[in-house]
Design an enzyme around this catalytic site. Sequence first.
Site, PDB file in Angstrom:
ATOM      1  N   CYS A  48       0.853  -1.177   0.000  1.00  0.00           N
ATOM      2  CA  CYS A  48       0.000   0.000   0.000  1.00  0.00           C
ATOM      3  C   CYS A  48       0.899   1.242   0.000  1.00  0.00           C
ATOM      4  O   CYS A  48       1.798   1.366   0.824  1.00  0.00           O
ATOM      5  CB  CYS A  48      -0.900   0.006   1.240  1.00  0.00           C
ATOM      6  SG  CYS A  48      -1.915   1.492   1.398  1.00  0.00           S
ATOM      7  N   CYS A  51       0.449   3.228   3.520  1.00  0.00           N
ATOM      8  CA  CYS A  51       0.901   2.721   4.827  1.00  0.00           C
ATOM      9  C   CYS A  51       1.958   1.629   4.749  1.00  0.00           C
ATOM     10  O   CYS A  51       2.416   1.146   5.782  1.00  0.00           O
ATOM     11  CB  CYS A  51      -0.285   2.233   5.642  1.00  0.00           C
ATOM     12  SG  CYS A  51      -0.988   0.671   5.047  1.00  0.00           S
ATOM     13  N   CYS A  97      -7.247  -1.243   1.459  1.00  0.00           N
ATOM     14  CA  CYS A  97      -6.214  -1.738   2.359  1.00  0.00           C
ATOM     15  C   CYS A  97      -6.831  -1.934   3.735  1.00  0.00           C
ATOM     16  O   CYS A  97      -7.460  -1.020   4.282  1.00  0.00           O
ATOM     17  CB  CYS A  97      -5.060  -0.736   2.419  1.00  0.00           C
ATOM     18  SG  CYS A  97      -3.799  -1.149   3.636  1.00  0.00           S
ATOM     19  N   CYS A 100      -5.067   0.599   6.524  1.00  0.00           N
ATOM     20  CA  CYS A 100      -5.310   2.049   6.602  1.00  0.00           C
ATOM     21  C   CYS A 100      -6.604   2.502   5.937  1.00  0.00           C
ATOM     22  O   CYS A 100      -6.969   3.668   6.024  1.00  0.00           O
ATOM     23  CB  CYS A 100      -4.125   2.826   6.020  1.00  0.00           C
ATOM     24  SG  CYS A 100      -3.958   2.703   4.225  1.00  0.00           S
ATOM     25  N   CYS A 122      -8.407  -5.535  -9.916  1.00  0.00           N
ATOM     26  CA  CYS A 122      -8.014  -4.443 -10.798  1.00  0.00           C
ATOM     27  C   CYS A 122      -7.571  -3.288  -9.890  1.00  0.00           C
ATOM     28  O   CYS A 122      -8.398  -2.600  -9.289  1.00  0.00           O
ATOM     29  CB  CYS A 122      -9.212  -4.060 -11.650  1.00  0.00           C
ATOM     30  SG  CYS A 122      -8.892  -2.797 -12.868  1.00  0.00           S
TER      31      CYS A 122
END
Length: 139
Positions: A48, A51, A97, A100, A122
């Site tokens: 991510c 984070c 995510c 976060c 995607c």
Amino acid sequence: MTYQVNKSDADWKAELTPEEFRVLRQAGTEAPYVGEYTDTKTVGVYRCRACSAELFRSETKFDSHCGWPSFYAPLAEDRVEYLEDRSFGSVRTEVRCATCGSHLGHVFSGEGYGTPTDQRYCINSVSMTLDAEPGPEDA
């Protein structure tokens, strides 16, 4: 949902570029075929961008020719969360995510790709960073 990483919009804006903020924190979508990782074949872990949580491995990335990086599974189911998205007049499944709450993209099923899960995650390139694994030339 309560997240392990929780920041104010002002904090996110200070850390992210305007495009990263628009996609990650406002559930935007980057333009197709322009993302950094759309055609990448590099071996490693996708994290991510907000984070640094590990999300996907390159082994699950495949060529879907849809304009965005595609994966057939997350690193582990607890790394992402799923939300119903009705923003474009249809029902889609948003992928965020789990650490976060940042928007990553969407997951689609039953499209006929020859993948083990019959799913296509995607994911926006701008939502991720790639930690490349050292190759034989780096040893």
